[in-house]
Motif scaffolding. Structure first.
Motif, PDB file in Angstrom:
ATOM      1  N   THR A  55       0.491  -1.178   0.499  1.00  0.00           N
ATOM      2  CA  THR A  55      -0.234  -0.057  -0.229  1.00  0.00           C
ATOM      3  C   THR A  55       0.942   1.608  -0.134  1.00  0.00           C
ATOM      4  N   PRO A  62     -16.391  -1.216  -7.323  1.00  0.00           N
ATOM      5  CA  PRO A  62     -15.667  -1.657  -5.883  1.00  0.00           C
ATOM      6  C   PRO A  62     -15.394  -3.071  -5.749  1.00  0.00           C
ATOM      7  N   ALA A 118     -12.121  -5.383  -3.585  1.00  0.00           N
ATOM      8  CA  ALA A 118     -11.656  -5.873  -2.517  1.00  0.00           C
ATOM      9  C   ALA A 118     -10.414  -6.983  -3.227  1.00  0.00           C
ATOM     10  N   ALA A 125     -12.031   0.787   3.819  1.00  0.00           N
ATOM     11  CA  ALA A 125     -11.368   1.565   2.969  1.00  0.00           C
ATOM     12  C   ALA A 125     -12.476   1.125   1.675  1.00  0.00           C
ATOM     13  N   GLY A 126     -13.172   1.598   1.353  1.00  0.00           N
ATOM     14  CA  GLY A 126     -13.691   1.619   0.140  1.00  0.00           C
ATOM     15  C   GLY A 126     -12.962   1.363  -1.233  1.00  0.00           C
ATOM     16  N   TRP A 127     -12.697   0.262  -1.572  1.00  0.00           N
ATOM     17  CA  TRP A 127     -12.057  -0.235  -2.669  1.00  0.00           C
ATOM     18  C   TRP A 127     -12.016   0.168  -3.861  1.00  0.00           C
ATOM     19  N   TYR A 153      -6.064  -1.089  -6.167  1.00  0.00           N
ATOM     20  CA  TYR A 153      -6.790  -0.924  -5.964  1.00  0.00           C
ATOM     21  C   TYR A 153      -6.680   0.321  -5.410  1.00  0.00           C
ATOM     22  N   ASP A 199      -8.433   3.826  -3.189  1.00  0.00           N
ATOM     23  CA  ASP A 199      -9.612   4.049  -1.366  1.00  0.00           C
ATOM     24  C   ASP A 199      -9.534   5.585  -1.921  1.00  0.00           C
ATOM     25  N   THR A 245      -9.587   7.689   1.689  1.00  0.00           N
ATOM     26  CA  THR A 245      -7.654   8.203   2.262  1.00  0.00           C
ATOM     27  C   THR A 245      -6.959   8.275   1.641  1.00  0.00           C
ATOM     28  N   THR A 301      -5.182   6.228  -0.896  1.00  0.00           N
ATOM     29  CA  THR A 301      -4.857   4.956  -0.535  1.00  0.00           C
ATOM     30  C   THR A 301      -4.738   3.947  -2.150  1.00  0.00           C
TER      31      THR A 301
END
Length: 166
Positions: free
Chosen positions: A82, A103, A105, A121-123, A143, A145, A148, A150
């Motif tokens: 990450t 979306p 994960a 996280a809302g990947w 992925y 997010d 954040t 990220t």
């Protein structure tokens, strides 16, 4: 004299067993206890499309190194981890693109990285964004997010883009 030779032979056998055990332990440790890296330069060089990165936590995992009887050759390396993107980057990428982020994960998260992945996280992920990032030269999933800023990346043999210097 005969007793010394027997002791010597036993000693050699014991030493051999210790060496073998140490080798097995070292291999198991390298497979399961890969060191989490935080340096940014290798990531920024390979993933230039993400812009400046910070707060990275990643692993370089050698794949297939323990396959028995294989011919020595190029080794595949999984780069997974990450990183923090500049504020607003994810919104800009997902909002401005026609890449239909969905979306999704991350799967196969290495244990060593679990603590560095944002919990809520809302990947989102996009196949076309993945292709843009890899330029079709290696496999990888990115992925993002938006909450954040990220990125979670999971790639195999990522190469720096041509013309980016050594």
């Amino acid at each position: 004299m005969g007793g010394m030779a027997g002791l010597g032979r036993r000693g050699v056998l014991a030493l051999g067993a210790v060496t073998l055990l140490a080798a097995c332990t070292a291999h198991a440790k390298s497979a399961g206890g890969t060191k989490v890296r935080t340096d940014l330069e290798p990531l920024e060089r390979r993933f230039a499309g993400l812009g400046p990165l910070s707060g990275a936590h990643w692993l370089g995992i050698v794949l297939g190194a323990d396959s028995r009887g294989s011919v020595p050759g190029p080794t595949d390396v999984r780069l997974v981890g990450t990183a923090q993107l500049r504020r607003g980057t994810v919104a800009a990428v997902t909002g401005a693109s026609q890449q239909s982020f969905q979306p999704a994960a991350p799967t196969q998260l290495p244990e060593e990285l679990a603590e560095f992945v944002p919990e809520d996280a809302g990947w989102v992920r996009s196949d076309s964004f993945d292709h843009d990032m890899t330029a079709g030269t290696y496999t990888g999933a990115f992925y993002l997010d938006p909450g954040t800023d990220t990125v979670y990346f999971d790639t195999t043999n990522p190469s720096a883009p041509a013309g980016s210097g050594p």
